[in-house]
Design an enzyme around this catalytic site. Sequence first.
Site, PDB file in Angstrom:
ATOM      1  N   GLU A  36       1.131   3.520  -1.031  1.00 52.08           N
ATOM      2  CA  GLU A  36      -0.269   3.362  -1.391  1.00 52.08           C
ATOM      3  C   GLU A  36      -1.184   3.425  -0.177  1.00 52.08           C
ATOM      4  OE1 GLU A  36      -1.082   3.718  -4.267  1.00 52.08           O
ATOM      5  OE2 GLU A  36       0.664   3.153  -5.452  1.00 52.08           O
ATOM      6  N   HIS A  42       2.052  13.136 -10.161  1.00 55.05           N
ATOM      7  CA  HIS A  42       3.245  12.385  -9.786  1.00 55.05           C
ATOM      8  C   HIS A  42       4.519  13.190 -10.048  1.00 55.05           C
ATOM      9  CE1 HIS A  42       0.113   9.347 -10.353  1.00 55.05           C
ATOM     10  NE2 HIS A  42       0.751   8.671  -9.412  1.00 55.05           N
TER      11      HIS A  42
END
Length: 678
Positions: free
Chosen positions: A370, A457
């Site tokens: 992240e 993703h």
Amino acid sequence: MRSSSSRRRTPHTPSRRAAAVALVGVSALLAAAVQAGAASAAPARPAAGKINPAHAALKLSPSQRAELMRDADTAKADTARSIGLGAQEKLVVRDVVKDADGTLHTRYERTYAGLPVLGGDLVVDTSKSGKTERVVKATRAAIKVASLKPQITATKAEKQAVSAAQSAGSKKTAADSAPRKVIWAASGRPVLAYETVVGGLQDDGTPNELHVITDAATGKKLYEYQGIETGVGNTQYSGQVTLTTTQSGSTYTLNDGARGGHKTYNLNHGTSGTGTLFSQSSDTWGNGTTSNAATAGADAHYGAAVTWDFYKNTFGRSGIRNDGAAAYSRVHYGNAYVNAFWSDSCFCMTYGDGSGNADPLTSLDVAGHEMSHGVTSNTAGLNYSGESGGLNEATSDIFGTGVEFYANNTSDPGDYLIGEKIDINGDGTPLRYMDKPSKDGASKDNWYSGIGSIDVHYSSGPANHFFYLLSEGSGAKVIGGVSYNSPTADGLPVTGIGRAKALQIWYRALTTKFTSTTNYAGARTGTLAAAGELYGTSSAEYTAVQNAWAGVGVGSRPGSSTGTSYESTTPVSIPDNGPAVTSSITVSGRTGNAPSNLQVTPNITHTWRGDLVIDLIGPSGTAYRLKNFSSSDSADDVTDTYTVNASSETANGTWQLRVQDQATYDTGTINGWTLTFP
């Protein structure tokens, strides 16, 4: 030409939802991603297997970096003229990387008549003498628009953006601020547009920061993306670790003064604000379980520290922005929120507690993943949609993996599995596998022409697979007690060069070669340029980059034949919103089946290429989809090369290019096309 009135779409037009930029995505958008001004690798010849010291990036202090940026800002008008920008274009300095030989890689945003140009970013490389050596641009198009006067109101653009945000779950009835005028240049011919940002929460509780781009002349939505980017302590995942904290009197706080003052806060299941800074009278944090709120705080604080150290000691980078300033972390977001995300707007990391609040998403590779979204945002700024979005996600997986290996923590040893500790699926499996991405059931092992249309993703798979192949090579092996078995698209082996070198190549490409619109072909170009500068163009490392990309279906291996091409030059008109038309090529004199990397290059002129659906029809009659319909792709023409696995077809026979226009108002022509057998 485009009608200035609103454009009627046919009933089959696909619907769209915003993609959450979190560890786990919701949906994906299709965007055209191109790289222009391809960087070329310098013909350096360093010692075999060693980084060329002349091309190694210097570890700049925050003050040194700031000085270089001031110098670039002072010279930006001269730079704009020297690289041929127009009189109404100005440069805005965003980042500077300096090599040991004095080469500067300066990253700029662009404005036109005072308006931000989205997709106008570029990197200018200058030698120590000040000579411009190369320019890498996010778009080939000249930045010029017919008028700076909108034909629709900002209110109309705002209503469209709010509607899009509501479809993703936001309850907001208005934008966060008035739409701003911009030049949109990221997906075709530059146009005057509005950018509108809408907040709120998405369906799964992730904050909403939806950016919607609206054509200021027609009112058509051109693009949308999410601005929220979802990848002594007794921790839940990393065991007992050392934390850097701050003591004031008899109180300790999770405030890391050694790393820019990174603070970790407890949201206590809230969804807004900063929360409360973790503080207590003891400097022992958490008990290793969720029964103590400080456990997740310890995991997050540790993850931030390791990520900071990884970037500093591996690449000489000082913090997310490379300016010595820290981000901050928030834990216990929402109730049973199964995600974690990075947000540029707060410059912070946020972690949910997982299903049943039992498995916080604070594992080490998630923290690295992240926070690496922040690094990407402050370097290449890869658009979070289409192929560039897949590369954005893969970059976070790549560096998150690097963080985990760097930590060398026996409670969470390094591996090529993403999120294996948090068990978000509830079945003991990782989120993603880098050696063979398709093992997760949705990610793609190899590149194909339509990969930009799937969730980022999953379109990240080929880049993750590339990184694994470059690091470790193909085939079955056991690394750190984990079994891997990595295949290749062309069935040929790849020999790895080691993770350390692979990380250096990807980081240099990200920081000096990639732009906001870099696609897979551009990533290959950029990583080859990086490998050439670091290790030399005749090195084993350079060859390994070529082989690893070929191993995921991007480009060819070194020394391979340029292949045999068959061509049709007979024009075929494409009727507006009409039946499909075909153009044929007959192949003869070959033996066996077609290859797994057959290359198809259409030459189609069309005034709105998003209307077109294009297929290759093999001799057996099997259709291979090259290009899907896209209501958001307003650019002209189709000239891309598509790679098709046609190994089940006989090579000889009649091949057809089938094209259908599936929406009204635009027409075009198949000028010709080529079929290449590598």
